[in-house]
Design an enzyme around this catalytic site. Structure first.
Site, PDB file in Angstrom:
ATOM      1  N   ALA A  85       0.973  -1.177  -0.018  1.00  0.00           N
ATOM      2  CA  ALA A  85       0.123   0.072  -0.025  1.00  0.00           C
ATOM      3  C   ALA A  85       0.667   1.227   0.120  1.00  0.00           C
ATOM      4  CB  ALA A  85      -1.045   0.106   1.150  1.00  0.00           C
ATOM      5  N   LEU A  86       1.102   1.860  -0.940  1.00  0.00           N
ATOM      6  CA  LEU A  86       1.725   3.002  -1.117  1.00  0.00           C
ATOM      7  C   LEU A  86       0.734   4.175  -1.801  1.00  0.00           C
ATOM      8  CD1 LEU A  86       4.570   4.232  -1.499  1.00  0.00           C
ATOM      9  CD2 LEU A  86       4.805   3.579  -3.933  1.00  0.00           C
ATOM     10  N   SER A  87       0.166   3.990  -2.947  1.00  0.00           N
ATOM     11  CA  SER A  87      -0.563   4.820  -3.591  1.00  0.00           C
ATOM     12  C   SER A  87      -1.928   5.448  -2.820  1.00  0.00           C
ATOM     13  CB  SER A  87      -1.187   4.330  -4.876  1.00  0.00           C
ATOM     14  OG  SER A  87      -0.198   3.917  -5.846  1.00  0.00           O
ATOM     15  N   PRO A 120      -5.584   7.893  -2.911  1.00  0.00           N
ATOM     16  CA  PRO A 120      -6.597   8.574  -3.702  1.00  0.00           C
ATOM     17  C   PRO A 120      -5.643   9.853  -4.467  1.00  0.00           C
ATOM     18  CG  PRO A 120      -7.673   8.104  -1.784  1.00  0.00           C
ATOM     19  CD  PRO A 120      -6.230   7.638  -1.586  1.00  0.00           C
ATOM     20  N   GLY A 173      -0.373   8.988  -6.814  1.00  0.00           N
ATOM     21  CA  GLY A 173       0.044   7.931  -7.613  1.00  0.00           C
ATOM     22  C   GLY A 173       1.322   7.938  -8.283  1.00  0.00           C
ATOM     23  N   GLN A 194      -7.684  -7.943 -33.899  1.00  0.00           N
ATOM     24  CA  GLN A 194      -7.551  -7.665 -35.373  1.00  0.00           C
ATOM     25  C   GLN A 194      -7.642  -8.899 -35.985  1.00  0.00           C
ATOM     26  OE1 GLN A 194      -8.544  -4.427 -35.979  1.00  0.00           O
ATOM     27  NE2 GLN A 194      -8.773  -4.726 -38.123  1.00  0.00           N
ATOM     28  N   ILE A 195      -6.947  -9.650 -35.971  1.00  0.00           N
ATOM     29  CA  ILE A 195      -6.546 -10.975 -36.617  1.00  0.00           C
ATOM     30  C   ILE A 195      -8.046 -11.697 -36.270  1.00  0.00           C
ATOM     31  CG2 ILE A 195      -5.447 -13.394 -36.558  1.00  0.00           C
ATOM     32  CD1 ILE A 195      -2.949 -11.769 -36.002  1.00  0.00           C
ATOM     33  N   GLY A 198     -14.446  -9.836 -35.786  1.00  0.00           N
ATOM     34  CA  GLY A 198     -15.460  -9.748 -34.875  1.00  0.00           C
ATOM     35  C   GLY A 198     -15.583 -10.662 -33.696  1.00  0.00           C
ATOM     36  N   GLU A 244       2.110  -0.163 -10.671  1.00  0.00           N
ATOM     37  CA  GLU A 244       3.723  -0.116 -10.451  1.00  0.00           C
ATOM     38  C   GLU A 244       4.524   0.890 -11.170  1.00  0.00           C
ATOM     39  OE1 GLU A 244       5.471  -3.717  -9.124  1.00  0.00           O
ATOM     40  OE2 GLU A 244       3.802  -4.583  -8.257  1.00  0.00           O
TER      41      GLU A 244
HETATM   42  N1  CAA Z   1      16.000   2.814  -5.465  1.00  0.00           N
HETATM   43  C1  CAA Z   1      16.767   3.403  -4.310  1.00  0.00           C
HETATM   44  N2  CAA Z   1      16.276   4.701  -4.078  1.00  0.00           N
HETATM   45  C2  CAA Z   1      15.424   5.455  -4.798  1.00  0.00           C
HETATM   46  C3  CAA Z   1      14.770   4.698  -5.912  1.00  0.00           C
HETATM   47  C4  CAA Z   1      15.208   3.520  -6.350  1.00  0.00           C
HETATM   48  N3  CAA Z   1      14.741   2.895  -7.117  1.00  0.00           N
HETATM   49  N4  CAA Z   1      14.183   5.676  -6.780  1.00  0.00           N
HETATM   50  C5  CAA Z   1      14.245   6.778  -5.878  1.00  0.00           C
HETATM   51  N5  CAA Z   1      15.013   6.571  -4.952  1.00  0.00           N
HETATM   52  C6  CAA Z   1      15.576   7.571  -3.735  1.00  0.00           C
HETATM   53  C7  CAA Z   1      16.212   8.861  -4.507  1.00  0.00           C
HETATM   54  O1  CAA Z   1      17.520   8.315  -4.557  1.00  0.00           O
HETATM   55  C8  CAA Z   1      16.144   9.582  -3.362  1.00  0.00           C
HETATM   56  O2  CAA Z   1      17.155   9.738  -2.329  1.00  0.00           O
HETATM   57  P1  CAA Z   1      17.590  10.938  -1.775  1.00  0.00           P
HETATM   58  O3  CAA Z   1      16.788  11.346  -0.602  1.00  0.00           O
HETATM   59  O4  CAA Z   1      18.931  10.212  -1.242  1.00  0.00           O
HETATM   60  O5  CAA Z   1      17.762  11.746  -2.736  1.00  0.00           O
HETATM   61  C9  CAA Z   1      14.609   9.577  -2.975  1.00  0.00           C
HETATM   62  O6  CAA Z   1      14.357   8.256  -3.301  1.00  0.00           O
HETATM   63  C10 CAA Z   1      13.496  10.454  -3.692  1.00  0.00           C
HETATM   64  O7  CAA Z   1      13.573  10.062  -4.925  1.00  0.00           O
HETATM   65  P2  CAA Z   1      13.420  11.012  -6.119  1.00  0.00           P
HETATM   66  O8  CAA Z   1      13.849  12.525  -5.864  1.00  0.00           O
HETATM   67  O9  CAA Z   1      13.658  10.428  -7.529  1.00  0.00           O
HETATM   68  O10 CAA Z   1      11.647  10.952  -5.862  1.00  0.00           O
HETATM   69  P3  CAA Z   1      10.758  11.617  -6.678  1.00  0.00           P
HETATM   70  O11 CAA Z   1       9.554  12.276  -6.014  1.00  0.00           O
HETATM   71  O12 CAA Z   1      11.140  12.693  -7.869  1.00  0.00           O
HETATM   72  O13 CAA Z   1       9.864  10.354  -7.482  1.00  0.00           O
HETATM   73  C11 CAA Z   1       9.445   8.515  -8.853  1.00  0.00           C
HETATM   74  C12 CAA Z   1      10.627   9.182  -8.119  1.00  0.00           C
HETATM   75  C13 CAA Z   1      10.347   7.713  -9.812  1.00  0.00           C
HETATM   76  C14 CAA Z   1       8.729   9.484  -9.825  1.00  0.00           C
HETATM   77  C15 CAA Z   1       8.524   7.881  -8.008  1.00  0.00           C
HETATM   78  O14 CAA Z   1       7.785   8.462  -7.265  1.00  0.00           O
HETATM   79  C16 CAA Z   1       7.809   6.569  -8.539  1.00  0.00           C
HETATM   80  O15 CAA Z   1       8.339   5.559  -8.862  1.00  0.00           O
HETATM   81  N6  CAA Z   1       6.410   6.759  -9.071  1.00  0.00           N
HETATM   82  C17 CAA Z   1       5.487   5.861  -9.318  1.00  0.00           C
HETATM   83  C18 CAA Z   1       5.153   5.065  -8.067  1.00  0.00           C
HETATM   84  C19 CAA Z   1       4.550   3.576  -8.374  1.00  0.00           C
HETATM   85  O16 CAA Z   1       5.285   2.964  -9.010  1.00  0.00           O
HETATM   86  N7  CAA Z   1       3.313   3.437  -7.826  1.00  0.00           N
HETATM   87  C20 CAA Z   1       2.851   1.934  -7.962  1.00  0.00           C
HETATM   88  C21 CAA Z   1       2.433   1.623  -6.654  1.00  0.00           C
HETATM   89  S1  CAA Z   1       2.316  -0.225  -6.452  1.00  0.00           S
HETATM   90  C22 CAA Z   1       0.840  -0.578  -7.234  1.00  0.00           C
HETATM   91  O17 CAA Z   1       0.837  -0.389  -8.417  1.00  0.00           O
HETATM   92  C23 CAA Z   1      -0.148  -1.484  -6.544  1.00  0.00           C
HETATM   93  C24 CAA Z   1      -0.200  -2.678  -6.891  1.00  0.00           C
HETATM   94  O18 CAA Z   1      -0.518  -3.531  -5.723  1.00  0.00           O
HETATM   95  C25 CAA Z   1       0.222  -3.690  -8.023  1.00  0.00           C
END
Ligand code: CAA
Length: 391
Positions: free
Chosen positions: A127-129, A131, A134, A342-343, A346, A369
């Site tokens: 649970a990351l996201s 409302p 995202g 398409q293949i 209908g 993700e």
């Molecule tokens: N590994 C390790 N550290 C990481 C990292 C990675 N892959 N990506 C970022 N970080 C670290 C950065 O190095 C940074 O650390 P510092 O404080 O040392 O600088 C910190 O995290 C913040 O990173 P950013 O400045 O890059 O952060 P940002 O706010 O610009 O966001 C982003 C980066 C890539 C856009 C990120 O927000 C992202 O991936 N967004 C998409 C979210 C996502 O994938 N959600 C999916 C939810 S799960 C799901 O889908 C439901 C399910 O059940 C299937």
């Protein structure tokens, strides 16, 4: 037969055929009906557990199978080729909460949570996201406030896969205070269980695809969780989540390759059977070229995915590689399923053949993700970090 860049080992082929047989026996007869009724079948958890498929990358000492990433993804692709809803349950559980516990959990957390998860007694969710957060995941608002030996959580999580049946929800919540916001470094990861008072399962989404995978909102109202359920450091939950998503995205890529392969297989079979203008449609170059491009894209996506998995198994940093694998595989799945319809003409547009389901299931792989746009951001940023330039 699926084409592969590097031949699989004997063990990998054995696990692949176990997964294929399981999918054929336990999923194929029901997948359309589950999809139609948006029905999640809880017995699937027990059946996957019997095969050890809910602890694939967990070492044997913690009751898992102790397999590498590549082997896990080979199995996942087989499941996805038949029922992408079961594949997402397997992917989230194996790639996200179990890997987070393995990597950052204490021994006590591992024996309380990781072991039963690897045995399939507790299903894991992530649970990351929320409302309102995202793609900009670090802007999440769920607040965790320290109170004695507990943290008190308040807020709403969204898009939680398997959320109706989860026994452990790895939950990211703010551990910084409203007076002292620390951005991405003010978020903790909490091991939340549904027995905690204040844990409320909210609305179940009515989705276009993956309809047999329950996706819900979770509301936490003054949910008190013992401090022992905090994973690692209080401000590092976002970093743990991002690092885990690097592996999670490989799971979604495998799911996408499985869906694309299934669409290709069904379309090539149909093209050999369907006759128009006096011959099977596979004899028309328009169909041959389409099938050739579909096969090429599936093979290329699988090759990139397996290369990324191998890199992870070698201990390499795969942030960019996994974003590439997920981006390519998910866009391939969407394109290949579109061509398959398409293949079929209908017949592809109605529920008589499963390509219609594959098409709907493929779409979300470009969204969850991390959307395709987020994958492109990750890839582009890494180009600069590798060159030592500014972001
Ligand atoms: N590994 C390790 N550290 C990481 C990292 C990675 N892959 N990506 C970022 N970080 C670290 C950065 O190095 C940074 O650390 P510092 O404080 O040392 O600088 C910190 O995290 C913040 O990173 P950013 O400045 O890059 O952060 P940002 O706010 O610009 O966001 C982003 C980066 C890539 C856009 C990120 O927000 C992202 O991936 N967004 C998409 C979210 C996502 O994938 N959600 C999916 C939810 S799960 C799901 O889908 C439901 C399910 O059940 C299937």
């Amino acid at each position: 037969m699926a084409w592969a860049l590097t031949p699989l080992t004997e063990e990998q082929r054995a696990i692949q055929s176990t997964a294929r047989e399981f999918a054929k026996r336990e999923l194929a007869p029901f997948a359309d009906e589950w999809d139609e009724n948006a029905h999640f079948e809880p017995a699937i958890i027990t059946k996957l557990a019997e095969l050890g498929f809910l602890g694939m990358m967990v070492p044997e000492q913690y009751d898992g199978l102790g397999l590498d990433t590549l082997t896990y993804l080979v199995a996942l692709e087989e499941i996805a080729a038949v029922d992408a809803s079961t594949a997402v349950l397997m992917s989230v559980h194996n790639s996200l909460p179990t890997q987070m516990l393995l990597r950052w959990g204490t021994e006590e957390q591992k024996s309380r949570f990781l072991k039963p998860m690897a045995r399939g007694e507790l299903l894991g969710a992530f649970a990351l996201s929320e409302p309102d957060s995202g793609s900009d995941a670090a802007s999440l608002r769920m607040q965790a406030t320290r109170d004695g030996d507990c943290w008190v959580l308040n807020g709403t999580k969204a898009w939680v896969s398997s959320g109706t049946h989860a026994g452990v929800v790895m939950t990211m919540a703010r551990t910084d205070t409203p007076e002292d916001r620390k951005g991405a470094r003010g978020i903790g990861a909490f091991i939340i269980t549904p027995d905690l008072p204040g844990y409320i399962v909210g609305k179940k989404e009515d989705k276009m695809g993956l309809r047999a995978s329950p996706t819900v909102q979770l509301h936490f109202e003054n949910l008190r969780v013992p401090k022992q359920n905090l994973l690692g450091e209080p401000g590092l939950g976002f970093i743990y989540a991002m690092q885990s998503l690097d592996a999670g995205r490989l799971g979604i890529a495998a799911q996408a390759v499985g869906i694309a392969q299934a669409a290709l297989s069904h379309a090539s079979k149909y093209a050999a059977e369907r006759r128009q203008f006096g011959k099977p449609i596979k004899e028309f170059q328009a169909i041959q070229f389409r099938l050739a491009d579909m096969a090429m894209k599936v093979a290329a996506s699988r090759a990139l995915l397996r290369a990324a998995a191998t890199a992870r198994d070698r201990g390499q940093q795969i942030r960019q590689f996994s974003a590439m694998a997920k981006l390519m595989a998910s866009e391939t799945a969407m394109w290949v399923t579109t061509q398959a319809i398409q293949i079929f003409g209908g017949y592809g547009y109605v529920k008589e053949y499963p390509v219609e389901r594959f098409f709907r299931d493929a779409k979300v792989t470009e969204i969850y993700e991390g959307t395709s746009e987020i994958q492109r951001i990750v890839i582009a940023r890494e180009l600069y970090s590798h060159l030592g330039g500014d972001r």
